[in-house]
Design an enzyme around this catalytic site. Structure first.
Site, PDB file in Angstrom:
ATOM      1  NE  ARG A  80      -2.680   1.012   3.469  1.00 35.48           N
ATOM      2  CZ  ARG A  80      -3.470   0.886   4.532  1.00 35.48           C
ATOM      3  NH1 ARG A  80      -4.753   0.591   4.376  1.00 35.48           N
ATOM      4  NH2 ARG A  80      -2.982   1.034   5.753  1.00 35.48           N
ATOM      5  CE  LYS A 183      -2.534   4.705   7.167  1.00 38.35           C
ATOM      6  NZ  LYS A 183      -3.937   5.031   7.516  1.00 38.35           N
ATOM      7  CD  GLU A 219     -11.676   5.837   4.042  1.00 36.79           C
ATOM      8  OE1 GLU A 219     -11.105   4.750   3.957  1.00 36.79           O
ATOM      9  OE2 GLU A 219     -11.110   6.858   4.476  1.00 36.79           O
TER      10      GLU A 219
END
Length: 339
Positions: A80, A183, A219
């Site tokens: 990620r 992220k 989210e």
């Protein structure tokens, strides 16, 4: 050890013995090395400070009943971070360097891994930043990667207990084709104002709607959302949601338990049909949702009728924690044992 009350740790920073760092220069990464310094010496014109070239990860290590330390799904975090690097044009950190640095940081700080049964864990924070001194808007030529660790308790002070969340239509966390799927710190900066309002009003988090139409669930603050109905685990499909490793793990466990799994757009009105719902992420694993209030529309969706976590959420939570702590078989190869 050191007088730490393991069972009453907050989710915050505590100084540990070492952190581990690697540097990218002239097209290659250095071997990860440890330091006791908590400070970073960077140029005032570094790209991380001016143009947001910064990405981070969050994962955990657990001490099992057998005394062994287990890191959960480290490779997924490494992959990620590579995705985040591509998203904001940073040098790609090899998976091997990521894993070497994480394992080294955990081993060097082994005395800070909380004991089995304490409910606490060792939180691991990998960080990648652009360090080149630049004024023009372009990617850095040099980068620093570091890993620090700190023992933590539950992310939500309530622990595994349903809490209310709120929909605030005046705020977006990320644009549909922006950085929501990677992220980076900017996504979290964008959530601070709405999160502050939510906490002031007594909610644990904001449940964001999609930024384009304000119709679909996105989210849930710093976590993914899921709902349960008719033996089905349902989680939003969106172009602005961070792919949660915890959510990915829970979807697999739901399938293992014989449940159907759906990743699809979820209209806000569908909240009224869920038997259970929760926020999921590394920090909390699962934080069950009590109810969702849409203040602008004067609507309230009660999820937990009795104020307790549902049976499916409870089973999933116990199964995942069991794997993390070595009490359940690691049939999917998610755990790395470091000692």
């Amino acid at each position: 050890m050191n007088g730490i009350d393991w069972s009453n740790l907050s989710f915050g920073y505590m100084k540990t013995d070492y952190n581990v760092r690697s540097y990218y220069k002239d097209g290659k990464w250095s071997t990860p090395t440890e330091t006791t310094s908590e400070n970073i010496d960077i140029h005032m014109a570094a790209t991380c400070l001016h143009y947001g070239q910064e990405a981070f990860e969050g994962l955990k290590a657990f001490r099992g009943k057998d005394g062994k330390i287990r890191i959960f799904r480290m490779r997924e975090n490494a992959l990620r971070m590579i995705s985040s690097s591509h998203g904001i044009m940073m040098a790609e950190l090899p998976v091997e360097v990521f894993e070497e640095a994480v394992i080294k940081a955990v081993k060097l700080n082994e005395r800070f891994v909380p004991p089995y049964g304490s409910g606490a864990s060792l939180y691991i924070r990998p960080l990648l930043i652009g360090t080149s001194a630049q004024v023009g808007v372009k990617p850095a030529a040099e980068y620093m990667f570091l890993v620090f660790v700190t023992p933590v308790g539950p992310y939500f002070k309530e622990g595994f207990k349903p809490t209310p969340v709120v929909i605030l239509r005046g705020y977006d966390r990320a644009a549909p084709l922006g950085t929501g799927t990677i992220k980076v710190g900017g996504n979290y900066a964008a959530s601070l104002a709405a999160g502050h309002i939510a906490h002031e009003k007594g909610y644990s988090a904001v449940l964001y709607l999609d930024a384009k139409e304000k119709k679909y669930l996105d989210e849930c603050g710093p976590a993914n959302f899921f709902g349960i109905k008719e033996n089905t685990y349902i989680t939003p499909q969106s172009s602005s949601i961070l792919p949660s490793i915890t959510n990915k793990s829970l979807m697999q466990l739901a399938e293992d338990m014989g449940m159907k799994v759906e990743r699809r757009p979820i209209l806000e009105e569908e909240l009224a049909t869920f038997e259970e719902a929760g926020q999921v992420g590394t920090a909390a694993v699962i934080s069950p949702i009590l109810r969702v209030d849409d203040l602008d529309e004067n609507k309230s969706y009660v999820i937990s009728k009795d104020g307790n976590a549902g049976s499916v959420s409870t089973a999933l939570y116990k199964k995942l924690r069991g794997i993390q702590e070595g009490d359940e078989p690691d049939t999917h190869g998610w755990v790395t044992i470091v000692s």
